[in-house]
Scaffold this active site. Structure first.
Site, mmCIF file in Angstrom:
data_model
loop_
_atom_site.group_PDB
_atom_site.id
_atom_site.type_symbol
_atom_site.label_atom_id
_atom_site.label_comp_id
_atom_site.label_asym_id
_atom_site.label_seq_id
_atom_site.Cartn_x
_atom_site.Cartn_y
_atom_site.Cartn_z
ATOM 1 N NE ARG A 84 -3.720 -2.284 2.353
ATOM 2 C CZ ARG A 84 -3.368 -3.733 2.872
ATOM 3 N NH1 ARG A 84 -2.149 -3.967 3.024
ATOM 4 N NH2 ARG A 84 -4.517 -4.617 2.644
ATOM 5 C CG HIS A 100 -1.186 -5.810 -4.233
ATOM 6 N ND1 HIS A 100 0.126 -5.351 -3.384
ATOM 7 C CD2 HIS A 100 -1.997 -6.515 -3.563
ATOM 8 C CE1 HIS A 100 -0.090 -6.476 -2.463
ATOM 9 N NE2 HIS A 100 -1.179 -7.148 -2.534
ATOM 10 C CG HIS A 152 -0.460 -11.555 -3.257
ATOM 11 N ND1 HIS A 152 -1.310 -12.452 -2.578
ATOM 12 C CD2 HIS A 152 -0.487 -10.430 -2.230
ATOM 13 C CE1 HIS A 152 -1.902 -11.549 -1.717
ATOM 14 N NE2 HIS A 152 -1.387 -10.530 -1.470
ATOM 15 C CG ASP A 167 -2.746 -7.551 5.381
ATOM 16 O OD1 ASP A 167 -1.658 -7.835 4.950
ATOM 17 O OD2 ASP A 167 -3.587 -7.077 4.808
ATOM 18 C CD GLU A 173 2.058 -10.316 0.231
ATOM 19 O OE1 GLU A 173 1.978 -9.019 -0.443
ATOM 20 O OE2 GLU A 173 0.843 -10.517 0.934
#
Length: 386
Positions: free
Chosen positions: A108, A133, A210, A284, A350
């Protein structure tokens, strides 16, 4: 139609430059086949990499995607461990990034804004007011060019190199950028992803893969979060309620983010009361990997599914790993083999620079200037336990 290829020296040189050449009597293979036609008429190619130990990786030109990975369990039974779909039409209709190469900027960017040398840039705000992304038509949505395929053989890896040229102004990013991604599989059960990029104007870049993993197998009916995970990080990046880092690097000790020893992920996520877990309905968050940016890959993550015996380590040159527990899989869209993908059915690791780095001067820089070459190497090693 399936095509067999001989060694392409350009792909081999990319691997050697990354310090990943291998020795010994290995036997890996690479073949290509059709994977369908895009809505815009473009033909998508699948490249299948296999080794002598039962590992099979399938790479697509669509999104430079790691579409599947067959891995044996302790009894030799193979299962695909990457969530996704069976057909190209499904990926085009409802892409959720699994296996994709995401960029120009993975993760982000706050409010989709950043500045370079006094010039302001506004990106698409495609995720809670932020850019995610690379925007609604990021690298993951493109049909990359198949550059080289290396068929492997004794003493060689099997590999494929894909290329994409992103024009100046694409998704409002400055600079024409040329990007290469190489996937390679050797007989040591290493699936390596090597990235290389150049630009003709100052810009920002943050690439990652991802893939959403379930080491138990995507059609096992089991949560991916049954696995034990260890992360080589003493700090993580707390976020706001829209998943933008606050700028703090917080110690993991005494928090649900302490993976300094192996932890069953479900034991952390399920019934959690930590505000940071509640923000994203799970994990996350970016973890600050010990060693930061390195010339050669260092160990970042170890994940083991004890029921199947499948394990995976991830080593990377990147300073961070975004650990995502599949919080937004809604159980509405059928995936491979009709699997209904629910929250927690996959987890992503990631390898990347930190989210919102262009707006956070205390984070490692993601700026790329003309004359510089961006490189990144991430190695996924698969193994079994008894």
């Amino acid at each position: 139609m399936v095509k067999h290829y001989v060694m392409a020296t350009a792909a081999a040189l990319l691997l050697m430059a990354a310090g990943l050449e291998t020795t010994g009597a290995q036997a890996a293979t690479a073949t290509t086949s059709d994977f369908g036609t895009r809505q815009d008429g473009g033909k998508v190619t699948a490249i299948t990499l296999k080794n002598d130990h039962g590992l099979t990786a399938r790479i697509l030109t669509q999104g430079a995607m790691w579409q599947s990975m067959l891995v044996p369990d302790r009894k030799g039974r193979k299962a695909d461990v990457i969530l996704g779909y069976d057909t190209l039409a499904q990926y085009e209709a409802n892409n959720f990034y699994s296996g994709d190469t995401v960029g120009r900027y993975a993760n982000r960017v706050k409010a989709g804004k950043f500045a370079i040398d006094g010039h302001d840039y506004q990106l698409a705000q495609n995720n809670n007011g932020n850019s995610l992304h690379g925007g609604p038509a990021g690298f993951w949505s493109k049909n990359w060019t198949l550059e080289h395929v290396d068929a492997g053989g004794k003493g060689k890896t099997a590999s494929v190199t894909l290329k994409y040229v992103s024009q100046d102004g694409e998704e409002n990013y400055p600079g024409t950028m040329t990007v290469f991604v190489t996937y390679s599989l050797n007989d040591n059960n290493d699936l390596t992803i090597s990235y290389k990029a150049t630009t003709d104007k100052p810009t920002v870049l943050n690439l990652t893969n991802h893939a959403l993993f379930n080491l138990g197998g995507v059609n096992s009916g089991r949560s991916a979060l049954d696995a034990k995970v260890e992360v080589e990080a003493d700090t993580y990046l707390p976020t706001t309620n829209v998943a933008i880092p606050t700028g703090e690097m917080k110690p993991v000790k005494g928090t649900p983010f302490d993976f300094t020893k192996p932890v069953v992920v479900n034991s952390v996520v399920r019934d959690a009361r930590d505000p940071q877990i509640l923000i994203g309905l799970g994990i996350d968050h970016n973890f600050d990997i010990r060693g930061g940016v390195t010339a050669k890959p260092k160990l970042a993550v170890t994940a083991v599914d004890e029921q199947s015996g499948r394990g995976m380590t991830i080593s990377t040159t990147e300073p961070g790993v975004q650990f995502y527990t599949g919080n937004f899989l809604d159980g509405k869209t059928p995936g491979k083999g009709g699997q209904v993908m629910r929250m927690g059915d996959g987890m992503a690791f990631e390898s990347q620079h930190y989210p919102d780095s262009p707006n956070q001067p205390n984070f490692p820089s993601t700026r790329l200037d003309p004359g510089q070459t961006y490189t990144q190497v991430t190695v996924h090693h698969f193994f079994t336990i008894k």
